[in-house]
Design an enzyme around this catalytic site. Structure first.
Site, short mmCIF file in Angstrom:
data_model
loop_
_atom_site.label_atom_id
_atom_site.label_comp_id
_atom_site.label_asym_id
_atom_site.label_seq_id
_atom_site.Cartn_x
_atom_site.Cartn_y
_atom_site.Cartn_z
N ASP A 74 8.75 -5.83 1.53
CA ASP A 74 8.22 -4.51 1.89
C ASP A 74 9.25 -3.63 2.59
O ASP A 74 10.34 -4.09 2.94
CB ASP A 74 6.94 -4.67 2.75
CG ASP A 74 7.09 -5.70 3.87
OD1 ASP A 74 8.22 -6.17 4.12
OD2 ASP A 74 6.07 -6.04 4.49
N ASN A 143 -3.65 -9.60 12.36
CA ASN A 143 -4.88 -9.30 11.60
C ASN A 143 -4.91 -10.04 10.25
O ASN A 143 -5.75 -9.74 9.42
CB ASN A 143 -5.02 -7.79 11.39
CG ASN A 143 -3.89 -7.21 10.53
OD1 ASN A 143 -2.99 -7.94 10.10
ND2 ASN A 143 -3.94 -5.91 10.28
N HIS A 145 -2.55 -9.96 7.95
CA HIS A 145 -1.82 -9.34 6.84
C HIS A 145 -0.64 -10.22 6.40
O HIS A 145 -0.06 -10.96 7.19
CB HIS A 145 -1.40 -7.90 7.15
CG HIS A 145 -0.24 -7.72 8.08
ND1 HIS A 145 -0.12 -6.64 8.92
CD2 HIS A 145 0.89 -8.45 8.31
CE1 HIS A 145 1.00 -6.73 9.60
NE2 HIS A 145 1.63 -7.81 9.26
N GLU A 150 -2.79 -5.19 4.15
CA GLU A 150 -3.70 -5.19 5.30
C GLU A 150 -5.08 -5.71 4.87
O GLU A 150 -5.36 -5.83 3.68
CB GLU A 150 -3.82 -3.75 5.84
CG GLU A 150 -2.49 -3.13 6.27
CD GLU A 150 -1.94 -3.72 7.59
OE1 GLU A 150 -2.40 -4.77 8.04
OE2 GLU A 150 -1.01 -3.07 8.14
#
Ligand code: F6R
Length: 249
Positions: A74, A143, A145, A150
């Protein structure tokens, strides 16, 4: 959601350094048996000691990257490759500038692309043309991810631009002078892209990752916790330290 089909292999190490060395050795073993291996790489705080170990192996043990190909997961949208917080810059600083990988063999999504759909398709095409990713390194967000996928990211998602979750912006603010400077979007391989890698290793260290790791391994496999979708891949290894393993049953 889809029933989990596979249990990941779990390697619990006594500390962060040991976990990082374990992951570095997995990559080194691959490169030693397959000189032109295609690696999937991650950024963030977690992999830094593993990259340091790979640099040491290159210098002291002649680990040869000359035919290796890499694809990063990414990049931040809006950051140029020479921006100190860009993931391209990170990779140069922590790994590429210190090993003998050919610059043309290293790939990081372009955060400045003005046609991100086309760029995403082109990135996927390059991975396919290279023969697919042999070993993909992942970290995990608080979280759940993976890469910048996400919560809510579909299992068949591909390389695309996404909005970053508030939790991610806050977690990454530590790398910037202020939270306002953290980009709000990223361009990321999709869950579908990641699941096409032949092998996946997820590195997680520290107690802050314990809950996310527990849900990824023991929770239901569903997009609300993206790392749990790795249960749908037949060859995933979680390399974690005692602190990150502390919530496991
Ligand atoms: C970065 C990436 C992210 C990180 C995750 C954990 O390329 O893919 O998913 O792995 O945000 O980041 P750290 O390691 O900084 O806790």
């Amino acid at each position: 959601m889809t029933k989990p089909a596979h249990s990941p292999t779990l390697v619990v190490c006594r500390d962060d350094q040991h976990a990082s060395e374990t992951v570095a050795k997995m990559f080194a073993d691959l490169i030693r048996t397959q000189a032109d291996a295609v690696l999937g790489l991650a950024t963030g705080g977690t992999p830094v000691p593993a990259y340091r170990e790979l640099v040491r192996m290159h210098r002291e043990e002649a680990l040869d990257f000359s035919d290796v190909v890499s694809f990063n997961l990414d990049e931040y949208v809006g950051l140029a490759p020479d921006h100190p917080q860009s993931f391209r810059y990170f990779m140069q600083e922590h790994l590429f500038d210190h090993i003998n990988i050919a610059p043309a063999n290293t790939h990081v999504p372009d955060g400045l692309s003005n046609d991100s759909d086309e760029h995403g398709r082109g990135y996927e095409k390059k991975i396919a043309e290279a023969g697919g990713i042999e070993l993909q390194l992942l970290g995990i967000g608080h979280n759940g991810h993976i890469a910048f996928n996400e919560p809510g990211s579909p299992v068949d998602s591909r390389t695309r631009v996404v909005d970053l979750a508030e939790d991610t912006v806050q977690a990454n603010a530590r790398f910037f002078e202020s939270i306002e400077q953290v980009p709000r979007q990223g361009i990321t391989m999709g869950i579908g892209t990641i699941l096409e890698s032949r092998r996946i290793v997820l590195l997680a260290t520290g107690s802050g990752k314990a809950e996310a790791v527990q849900r990824a391994i023991e929770g239901p496999s569903e997009p609300s916790h993206p790392a749990s979708l790795l249960q749908q891949h037949p060859s995933v290894t979680f390399v974690i330290d005692d602190a990150a393993a502390s919530h496991l049953a």
